[in-house]
Design an enzyme around this catalytic site. Structure first.
Site, PDB file in Angstrom:
ATOM      1  N   ARG A   1      32.194  64.580  75.092  1.00  0.00           N
ATOM      2  CA  ARG A   1      31.550  65.354  75.910  1.00  0.00           C
ATOM      3  C   ARG A   1      30.058  65.936  74.841  1.00  0.00           C
ATOM      4  O   ARG A   1      29.214  65.794  75.579  1.00  0.00           O
ATOM      5  CB  ARG A   1      32.450  66.698  76.028  1.00  0.00           C
TER       6      ARG A   1
ATOM      7  N   LYS B   1      49.177  56.852  77.058  1.00  0.00           N
ATOM      8  CA  LYS B   1      50.089  57.677  77.575  1.00  0.00           C
ATOM      9  C   LYS B   1      49.434  59.213  76.974  1.00  0.00           C
ATOM     10  O   LYS B   1      48.801  59.307  76.005  1.00  0.00           O
ATOM     11  CB  LYS B   1      51.560  57.346  77.045  1.00  0.00           C
TER      12      LYS B   1
ATOM     13  N   HIS C   1      52.211  52.073  72.419  1.00  0.00           N
ATOM     14  CA  HIS C   1      52.061  51.323  71.227  1.00  0.00           C
ATOM     15  C   HIS C   1      53.106  50.717  70.436  1.00  0.00           C
ATOM     16  O   HIS C   1      52.927  49.972  69.909  1.00  0.00           O
ATOM     17  CB  HIS C   1      51.041  52.196  70.328  1.00  0.00           C
TER      18      HIS C   1
ATOM     19  N   ASP D   1      57.543  62.934  75.828  1.00  0.00           N
ATOM     20  CA  ASP D   1      56.795  62.242  74.580  1.00  0.00           C
ATOM     21  C   ASP D   1      57.255  60.961  74.077  1.00  0.00           C
ATOM     22  O   ASP D   1      56.630  59.867  73.785  1.00  0.00           O
ATOM     23  CB  ASP D   1      56.780  63.225  73.590  1.00  0.00           C
TER      24      ASP D   1
ATOM     25  N   HIS E   1      58.344  55.226  74.871  1.00  0.00           N
ATOM     26  CA  HIS E   1      58.642  54.317  73.732  1.00  0.00           C
ATOM     27  C   HIS E   1      60.295  53.941  73.691  1.00  0.00           C
ATOM     28  O   HIS E   1      60.802  52.806  73.520  1.00  0.00           O
ATOM     29  CB  HIS E   1      58.531  54.773  72.436  1.00  0.00           C
TER      30      HIS E   1
ATOM     31  N   LYS F   1      61.843  65.389  66.075  1.00  0.00           N
ATOM     32  CA  LYS F   1      60.978  65.451  65.126  1.00  0.00           C
ATOM     33  C   LYS F   1      61.626  66.240  63.913  1.00  0.00           C
ATOM     34  O   LYS F   1      62.743  66.949  64.223  1.00  0.00           O
ATOM     35  CB  LYS F   1      59.896  66.424  65.634  1.00  0.00           C
TER      36      LYS F   1
END
Ligand code: BG6
Length: 514
Positions: free
Chosen positions: A67, A174, A204, A261, A266, A366
């Protein structure tokens, strides 16, 4: 053919497919000022070009598109720092100079007129460097910007027909959608402007060397494939544990959570690759079809079952590498009333002939006590006869380590040397790093090259995206409507909430210790 004992695997390798020819092209990175461009895309492109040190010298130009208007020199400086920090190969002044000459920048992504300027700049770049008008539009932008970006590309006459002499391809990162409905909507709107053959949806994980090796391991070793299924396998565990916290990504992460996520993409990709039927060929469509069929057989978490089959958790303060770290709610930018999960464990079943009755335990989180991704195949117990009369001998297990110490190990039992009979578990361990020489390309290098070569094998089909959302949606719906389903806390640096241990222990099993 005579059997050949390969003492040195590299000397006796069998080339099945050469790296594909890659036509010259221009890569337009939408969202070039963002995190992904800095950490992954530009370093990967640098590695691909890096003066012949990389995986081959590929002819391309790169145009950052975002942008804000910024000077090209400033953009190049920023990208130089990014390459110095994140590239697999060291930054070399001469290589950088050569690379930077082909690195350009344009602002105006948020204005319709910006797309006319994009067309002009592309024509200019192609004329300057003698490049054919092969164009890759890499959409590294928030999902809500995708519809508008593809529509404007079309209005500006920037999308060639599929099968035209020069290609126009779009790469979508994603998350594709926020739920099943918005994923469908995103797929529909991209398909209005691009044909499926022009669309490359990235996950990925599919570019990781060890993930690609899953297919080779399964389908070029007789010993494993014959054992693969309910007759011999007790259960399967898939773990993707991360030691990092949410970091500076609260704006993206808090509305998403671990299920969206990591599981929707994945984890379900890993599940599909490890459990799918052998594809009829190595063609991209055949492999994608096998994966999709597997996902279709994944039993949805039925209404009322999310409480017993799925565990969600959120980290509290604790430690990471011996250092104190904050809890999720204290992280920068996380609202105090957040209900977002940073950990998920699921017990799932695949309702097909091969896997009937075999539980698949998935967990990801996490701020866990380890950074490790692996798939563990636990074989069935020995019968209680001969050496196992007392029923204490552990069963065989195959553990595929995806990262960080890539390789696999096979747990077997052996007799300890000596006069008596003492049986010990031993591990047959293969570490790719010590077994194979040569550089390992980063996932994004591999995937970007495949987009340039037009190979869809490692990309996700629209149907897979929707099928995986359908599975995840059944859980989201229950979390959204049944407030009695707990959000369990776990200490940063631990292996997740106790409820996740109970999920597997209730079946008389244990998570693999990392
Ligand atoms: C990304 C997720 O897709 O994958 C991140 O958005 C996660 O939250 C990352 O950390 C994990 O990737 P890797 O390659 O580090 O295992």
């Amino acid at each position: 053919m005579a059997a050949c004992v390969a003492e040195n695997p590299v000397e006796h390798s069998y080339h099945i497919a050469q790296p594909q020819a890659v036509p010259a092209c221009t890569v337009v990175i939408f969202g070039a000022s963002g995190d992904l461009a800095r950490r992954k895309l530009v370093p990967a492109l640098y590695n691909l070009r890096a003066c012949g040190q990389g995986m081959g010298h590929h002819e391309f130009a790169i145009l950052g598109f975002a942008r804000r208007p910024i000077a090209v020199d400033t953009f190049r400086e920023q990208m130089r720092d990014a390459v110095a920090q994140y590239s697999r190969l060291e930054l070399d002044d001469k290589c950088w100079h050569e690379f930077a000459e082909r690195l350009d920048y344009l602002g105006g992504l948020d204005q319709p007129a910006g797309f006319d300027r994009l067309r002009m700049r592309l024509e200019q770049l192609e004329a300057t460097y003698g490049l054919p008008p092969n164009r890759i539009y890499y959409l590294s932008i928030p999902p809500e910007g995708i519809n508008e970006a593809v529509a404007r590309l079309e209005q500006a006459g920037l999308i060639g027909r599929p099968g035209a002499p020069h290609f126009s391809r779009v790469v979508v990162e994603k998350p594709i959608g926020h739920d099943l409905e918005s994923a469908r909507e995103t797929n529909r709107s991209i398909l209005k402007h691009f044909a499926e053959s022009q669309i490359f949806r990235i996950d990925h994980y599919l570019g990781k060397e060890t993930v690609q090796n899953l297919l080779v391991l399964r389908f070029s070793n007789t010993i494993f494939e014959r054992m693969w299924g309910a007759r011999n396998v007790d259960h399967v565990q898939i773990t993707v544990a991360e030691s990092e916290g949410v970091g500076s990504r609260s704006m993206y992460y808090d509305p998403s959570g671990a299920l969206r996520d990591m599981v929707q993409n994945h984890m379900l990709q890993l599940l599909a690759l490890i459990a799918m039927e052998p594809p009829v060929s190595l063609e991209a469509d055949a492999i994608r079809e096998s994966k999709l069929n597997l996902l279709r057989a994944l039993r949805p978490i039925a209404a009322g079952e999310a409480a017993s089959q799925v565990v969600r958790g959120r980290y509290t303060s604790g430690t990471n590498d011996g250092q104190p770290v904050r809890g999720y709610l204290e992280e920068q930018g996380i609202p105090g009333n957040s209900r977002t999960e940073t950990f998920v464990a699921i017990k799932g079943f695949i309702d097909n002939w091969r896997w009937a009755g075999v539980p698949f335990y998935l967990r990801t989180g996490k701020r866990m006590g380890a950074r490790e991704s692996l798939i563990h195949i636990q074989f069935k117990d020995l019968p209680r006869i001969l050496f196992n009369r007392a029923g204490v001998l552990p069963a065989n297990a195959l553990t595929l380590r995806i990262q960080p110490d890539e390789g696999f190990s096979f747990a077997v039992l052996a007799k300890q040397p000596g006069l008596g009979v003492t049986i010990s578990p031993v591990r047959m361990n293969l570490r790719y790093q010590s077994e194979f020489e040569g550089p390992v390309p980063d996932a994004y290098e591999r995937l970007l090259l495949d987009v340039m070569a037009g190979d869809h094998t490692l990309f996700v089909s629209a149907s897979f995206v929707e099928q995986s959302w359908a599975f995840v949606q059944s859980i989201l719906d229950q979390w959204g409507s049944d407030y009695s389903i707990p959000l369990n806390e776990y200490r940063a640096g631990s292996m997740g909430p106790e409820a996740a241990d109970r999920l597997i222990q209730a079946d008389g099993r244990q998570w693999l210790t990392l």
